[in-house]
Design a protein around this motif. Structure first.
Motif, mmCIF file in Angstrom:
data_model
loop_
_atom_site.group_PDB
_atom_site.id
_atom_site.type_symbol
_atom_site.label_atom_id
_atom_site.label_comp_id
_atom_site.label_asym_id
_atom_site.label_seq_id
_atom_site.Cartn_x
_atom_site.Cartn_y
_atom_site.Cartn_z
ATOM 1 N N ILE A 126 161.328 51.521 26.788
ATOM 2 C CA ILE A 126 162.491 51.437 26.205
ATOM 3 C C ILE A 126 162.094 51.222 24.664
ATOM 4 O O ILE A 126 161.501 50.165 24.373
ATOM 5 C CB ILE A 126 163.617 50.400 26.750
ATOM 6 N N GLY A 127 162.522 52.090 23.816
ATOM 7 C CA GLY A 127 162.138 51.727 22.360
ATOM 8 C C GLY A 127 160.493 52.112 22.247
ATOM 9 O O GLY A 127 160.058 52.692 22.961
ATOM 10 N N ASP A 128 160.125 50.933 21.703
ATOM 11 C CA ASP A 128 158.672 50.931 21.708
ATOM 12 C C ASP A 128 157.928 49.946 22.628
ATOM 13 O O ASP A 128 156.821 49.522 22.449
ATOM 14 C CB ASP A 128 158.176 50.297 20.185
ATOM 15 N N LEU A 129 158.741 49.324 23.532
ATOM 16 C CA LEU A 129 158.292 48.256 24.586
ATOM 17 C C LEU A 129 157.976 49.170 25.872
ATOM 18 O O LEU A 129 158.534 50.136 26.259
ATOM 19 C CB LEU A 129 159.531 47.187 24.761
ATOM 20 N N LYS A 130 156.916 48.700 26.475
ATOM 21 C CA LYS A 130 156.567 49.326 27.815
ATOM 22 C C LYS A 130 157.283 48.298 28.872
ATOM 23 O O LYS A 130 157.047 47.188 28.703
ATOM 24 C CB LYS A 130 155.194 49.116 27.891
ATOM 25 N N VAL A 131 157.830 48.571 29.781
ATOM 26 C CA VAL A 131 158.508 47.885 31.086
ATOM 27 C C VAL A 131 157.790 48.207 32.202
ATOM 28 O O VAL A 131 157.345 49.244 32.519
ATOM 29 C CB VAL A 131 159.934 48.488 30.947
ATOM 30 N N LYS A 132 157.643 47.176 33.022
ATOM 31 C CA LYS A 132 157.281 47.276 34.269
ATOM 32 C C LYS A 132 158.327 46.743 35.113
ATOM 33 O O LYS A 132 159.170 45.899 34.921
ATOM 34 C CB LYS A 132 155.836 46.447 34.674
ATOM 35 N N GLY A 133 158.542 47.268 36.480
ATOM 36 C CA GLY A 133 159.706 46.689 37.192
ATOM 37 C C GLY A 133 159.269 46.948 38.765
ATOM 38 O O GLY A 133 158.532 47.795 39.248
ATOM 39 N N ILE A 134 160.106 46.405 39.565
ATOM 40 C CA ILE A 134 160.199 46.521 40.888
ATOM 41 C C ILE A 134 161.759 46.837 41.542
ATOM 42 O O ILE A 134 162.743 46.162 40.943
ATOM 43 C CB ILE A 134 159.762 45.178 41.736
ATOM 44 N N ASP A 135 161.863 47.881 42.208
ATOM 45 C CA ASP A 135 163.340 48.063 42.659
ATOM 46 C C ASP A 135 163.086 47.533 44.265
ATOM 47 O O ASP A 135 162.066 47.869 45.079
ATOM 48 C CB ASP A 135 163.609 49.738 42.908
ATOM 49 N N LEU A 136 163.804 46.738 44.778
ATOM 50 C CA LEU A 136 164.010 45.966 46.137
ATOM 51 C C LEU A 136 165.387 46.685 46.681
ATOM 52 O O LEU A 136 166.347 46.633 46.378
ATOM 53 C CB LEU A 136 164.119 44.548 46.158
ATOM 54 N N ILE A 137 165.020 47.422 47.957
ATOM 55 C CA ILE A 137 166.095 47.990 48.661
ATOM 56 C C ILE A 137 166.046 47.606 50.261
ATOM 57 O O ILE A 137 164.845 47.576 50.761
ATOM 58 C CB ILE A 137 165.987 49.498 48.599
ATOM 59 N N ARG A 138 167.047 47.345 50.788
ATOM 60 C CA ARG A 138 167.355 46.916 52.076
ATOM 61 C C ARG A 138 168.230 47.998 52.618
ATOM 62 O O ARG A 138 169.568 48.048 52.156
ATOM 63 C CB ARG A 138 167.508 45.422 52.420
ATOM 64 N N PHE A 139 168.039 48.334 53.723
ATOM 65 C CA PHE A 139 168.925 49.244 54.555
ATOM 66 C C PHE A 139 169.426 48.589 55.627
ATOM 67 O O PHE A 139 168.822 47.850 56.390
ATOM 68 C CB PHE A 139 167.923 50.603 54.985
ATOM 69 N N ASN A 140 170.494 49.214 55.995
ATOM 70 C CA ASN A 140 171.314 48.322 57.167
ATOM 71 C C ASN A 140 170.968 49.423 58.558
ATOM 72 O O ASN A 140 170.072 50.281 58.409
ATOM 73 C CB ASN A 140 172.976 48.616 57.161
ATOM 74 N N GLN A 141 171.512 49.202 59.523
ATOM 75 C CA GLN A 141 171.188 49.793 60.804
ATOM 76 C C GLN A 141 171.561 51.319 60.787
ATOM 77 O O GLN A 141 171.063 52.339 61.423
ATOM 78 C CB GLN A 141 171.708 49.076 61.993
ATOM 79 N N VAL B 109 158.530 47.822 54.655
ATOM 80 C CA VAL B 109 158.424 46.905 55.883
ATOM 81 C C VAL B 109 159.771 46.731 56.369
ATOM 82 O O VAL B 109 160.888 46.507 55.821
ATOM 83 C CB VAL B 109 157.991 45.442 55.381
ATOM 84 N N ASP B 110 159.706 46.919 57.870
ATOM 85 C CA ASP B 110 161.214 47.114 58.658
ATOM 86 C C ASP B 110 162.144 48.080 57.956
ATOM 87 O O ASP B 110 161.999 48.975 57.650
ATOM 88 C CB ASP B 110 161.502 45.643 59.085
#
Length: 76
Positions: free
Chosen positions: A27-42, A15-16
């Protein structure tokens, strides 16, 4: 540094000048869920990058693994 195993992006939202990327990994025996949040400049350069992980015990394991690698590399 490879801490998370089986890393895979699943979905993205654009978005925009902002991007969100959903991922999963283990990681090890654990399942991981995640989100990368990225904002760009002009100039289309990253001006903000934030990572959210769950569950909390997996987040703790990632933090400990990263700290150990940073310490081993002599970075303070």
């Amino acid at each position: 540094m490879k801490i998370l195993q089986g890393f895979c992006y699943h979905r993205e939202w654009n978005v925009d000048n902002s991007l969100a990327l959903e991922f999963s990994a283990e990681i090890g025996d654990l399942k991981v869920k995640g989100i990368d949040l990225i904002r760009f400049n002009q100039q289309n350069r990253i001006e903000h990058f934030e990572v959210m992980l769950r569950p909390a015990n997996a987040l703790m394991m990632v933090g400990q693994a990263m700290s150990a690698r940073i310490e081993k590399a002599g970075i303070s």
